[in-house]
Motif scaffolding. Structure first.
Motif, PDB file in Angstrom:
ATOM      1  N   MET A  89       0.843  -1.190   0.000  1.00 38.75           N
ATOM      2  CA  MET A  89       0.000   0.000   0.000  1.00 38.75           C
ATOM      3  C   MET A  89       0.875   1.235   0.000  1.00 38.75           C
ATOM      4  O   MET A  89       1.872   1.284   0.729  1.00 38.75           O
ATOM      5  N   PRO A  90       0.541   2.259  -0.813  1.00 42.01           N
ATOM      6  CA  PRO A  90       1.351   3.484  -0.827  1.00 42.01           C
ATOM      7  C   PRO A  90       1.401   4.131   0.556  1.00 42.01           C
ATOM      8  O   PRO A  90       0.487   3.975   1.360  1.00 42.01           O
ATOM      9  N   ARG A  91       2.462   4.869   0.773  1.00 42.61           N
ATOM     10  CA  ARG A  91       2.633   5.549   2.057  1.00 42.61           C
ATOM     11  C   ARG A  91       2.233   7.011   1.929  1.00 42.61           C
ATOM     12  O   ARG A  91       2.661   7.700   1.000  1.00 42.61           O
ATOM     13  N   ALA A  92       1.398   7.484   2.852  1.00 46.76           N
ATOM     14  CA  ALA A  92       0.976   8.884   2.833  1.00 46.76           C
ATOM     15  C   ALA A  92       2.167   9.783   3.109  1.00 46.76           C
ATOM     16  O   ALA A  92       2.991   9.491   3.980  1.00 46.76           O
ATOM     17  N   ILE A  93       2.263  10.887   2.352  1.00 46.61           N
ATOM     18  CA  ILE A  93       3.376  11.813   2.560  1.00 46.61           C
ATOM     19  C   ILE A  93       2.980  12.965   3.481  1.00 46.61           C
ATOM     20  O   ILE A  93       3.827  13.744   3.899  1.00 46.61           O
ATOM     21  N   TRP A  94       1.672  13.086   3.770  1.00 50.76           N
ATOM     22  CA  TRP A  94       1.181  14.177   4.618  1.00 50.76           C
ATOM     23  C   TRP A  94      -0.179  13.774   5.153  1.00 50.76           C
ATOM     24  O   TRP A  94      -0.963  13.117   4.460  1.00 50.76           O
ATOM     25  N   SER A  95      -0.459  14.134   6.371  1.00 48.71           N
ATOM     26  CA  SER A  95      -1.783  13.907   6.937  1.00 48.71           C
ATOM     27  C   SER A  95      -2.197  15.133   7.721  1.00 48.71           C
ATOM     28  O   SER A  95      -1.369  15.812   8.334  1.00 48.71           O
ATOM     29  N   GLY A  96      -3.473  15.449   7.676  1.00 51.94           N
ATOM     30  CA  GLY A  96      -3.988  16.637   8.349  1.00 51.94           C
ATOM     31  C   GLY A  96      -5.470  16.761   8.063  1.00 51.94           C
ATOM     32  O   GLY A  96      -6.201  15.775   8.091  1.00 51.94           O
ATOM     33  N   ALA A  97      -5.913  17.980   7.760  1.00 56.09           N
ATOM     34  CA  ALA A  97      -7.332  18.193   7.506  1.00 56.09           C
ATOM     35  C   ALA A  97      -7.522  19.352   6.553  1.00 56.09           C
ATOM     36  O   ALA A  97      -6.716  20.296   6.521  1.00 56.09           O
ATOM     37  N   ILE A  98      -8.578  19.268   5.761  1.00 56.87           N
ATOM     38  CA  ILE A  98      -8.998  20.394   4.928  1.00 56.87           C
ATOM     39  C   ILE A  98      -9.872  21.277   5.795  1.00 56.87           C
ATOM     40  O   ILE A  98     -10.879  20.821   6.352  1.00 56.87           O
ATOM     41  N   SER A  99      -9.511  22.544   5.927  1.00 53.51           N
ATOM     42  CA  SER A  99     -10.285  23.492   6.716  1.00 53.51           C
ATOM     43  C   SER A  99     -11.201  24.265   5.789  1.00 53.51           C
ATOM     44  O   SER A  99     -10.754  25.085   4.986  1.00 53.51           O
ATOM     45  N   PHE A 100     -12.507  23.983   5.884  1.00 50.18           N
ATOM     46  CA  PHE A 100     -13.513  24.547   4.988  1.00 50.18           C
ATOM     47  C   PHE A 100     -14.546  25.267   5.839  1.00 50.18           C
ATOM     48  O   PHE A 100     -15.490  24.670   6.344  1.00 50.18           O
ATOM     49  N   GLY A 101     -14.352  26.593   6.022  1.00 46.12           N
ATOM     50  CA  GLY A 101     -15.196  27.317   6.956  1.00 46.12           C
ATOM     51  C   GLY A 101     -14.930  26.796   8.361  1.00 46.12           C
ATOM     52  O   GLY A 101     -13.794  26.776   8.816  1.00 46.12           O
ATOM     53  N   LEU A 102     -15.984  26.333   9.036  1.00 51.23           N
ATOM     54  CA  LEU A 102     -15.820  25.739  10.361  1.00 51.23           C
ATOM     55  C   LEU A 102     -15.781  24.219  10.294  1.00 51.23           C
ATOM     56  O   LEU A 102     -15.799  23.543  11.325  1.00 51.23           O
ATOM     57  N   VAL A 103     -15.734  23.686   9.074  1.00 48.95           N
ATOM     58  CA  VAL A 103     -15.706  22.242   8.879  1.00 48.95           C
ATOM     59  C   VAL A 103     -14.281  21.774   8.646  1.00 48.95           C
ATOM     60  O   VAL A 103     -13.556  22.359   7.843  1.00 48.95           O
ATOM     61  N   ASN A 104     -13.878  20.730   9.331  1.00 45.22           N
ATOM     62  CA  ASN A 104     -12.575  20.110   9.126  1.00 45.22           C
ATOM     63  C   ASN A 104     -12.771  18.711   8.539  1.00 45.22           C
ATOM     64  O   ASN A 104     -13.573  17.925   9.065  1.00 45.22           O
TER      65      ASN A 104
END
Length: 290
Positions: free
Chosen positions: A1-16
């Motif tokens: 399985m490919p390895r993620a190079i970054w992890s976090g969240a998309i910040s869309f207004g008050l939605v993550n």
């Protein structure tokens, strides 16, 4: 399985939206090492001072920015660290734009965006809303200590992220002197019509897997042959004479070539080669008819 190079969240207004990034491309380049021709030993690079000629150990190397010839401003790592963008682990959406508004010249590297644990529903919501609106999100985030401008867009039922160049990193074509001549040249209607016919005859759905890096494949084949002990003889090639093209003759010959071909469309490279040779063939035909 490919390895993620970054992890976090998309910040869309008050939605993550918890997400992970995976590289969407795997450039395949044949890489060579530098060797000593006499004994085949691999070469190593040394850092040598231009003033005294002495080799400099890593711990004595500092960063310098050249402000004028041979004049540098020394910047310490602590000073750079103080300016590093804060790694917030969020992809911050700044605005939404139409995809057609983004010139492809601004795109850099591409990544697949996948939902992280617990983020599937929010991911689907944002994806569906962007597909319905037909919009692309312009965002900022920090990747490997560097702040990145990026475009987040729906693509075939998933989201993709493309890092982008900033506006001042793209060179304007207005700087090219050769383009000034375009203002003095006009194509007549017949030339445009024939060029359009040629474009139509070569038009096809884009199928990326049809296009291969022929040069890389030939290099790998050469390496394999030499590794097996085969002796290679390189044949000298003569440069083809440069001819001033007869534009109409080239268009006519190109159209004739395409129309005379079978149902299998020729590879674009081969077509271009025939088009380049078309002026010479047309000139010989006209001379023979006289």
């Amino acid at each position: 399985m490919p390895r993620a190079i970054w992890s976090g969240a998309i910040s869309f207004g008050l939605v993550n939206v918890p997400v992970k990034l995976y590289s969407a491309t795997s450039p395949k380049t044949v890489r060579f090492n530098q060797l000593h021709a006499a004994d085949g030993g691999r070469l190593k690079q040394k850092r040598v001072c231009a003033i005294d000629g002495a080799e400099v150990p890593f711990e004595e190397i500092v960063k310098g920015y050249e402000v004028s010839p041979d004049r540098y401003v020394v910047i310490t790592q602590d000073e750079l660290d103080a300016l590093d963008p804060r790694a917030t682990k969020t992809i911050d959406v700044e605005e939404f734009v139409d995809l057609s508004e983004i010139d492809p010249v601004y795109y850099d590297s591409a990544y697949h965006v996948a939902p992280a644990t617990g983020g599937a529903k929010a991911y689907r919501l944002l994806l569906s809303a962007m597909e319905d609106a037909g919009k692309v999100a312009i965002c900022r985030f920090v990747l490997r200590t560097r702040q990145q401008l990026c475009a987040l867009r729906p693509a075939g039922g998933v989201m993709m992220l493309s890092t982008m160049l900033f506006g001042d990193e793209v060179n304007s074509p207005e700087r090219l002197d050769e383009l000034e001549a375009l203002g003095e040249i006009e194509a007549n209607e017949r030339e445009v019509a024939m060029a359009r016919q040629l474009i139509d005859s070569l038009s096809a759905p884009f199928e990326p897997l049809r296009f291969r890096d022929d040069y890389r494949e030939r290099v790998l084949e050469l390496i394999e042959r030499k590794a097996s002990g085969e002796e290679i003889t390189v044949q000298p090639t003569a440069d083809a004479p440069t001819e001033v093209p007869d534009l109409m003759a080239a268009l006519e010959a190109s159209l004739a070539t395409v129309r005379a071909g079978d149902s299998d469309r020729p590879e674009p490279v081969a077509t271009r080669r025939r088009a380049r040779r078309a002026p010479a063939r047309a000139a010989r035909a006209r001379a023979a008819a006289k």
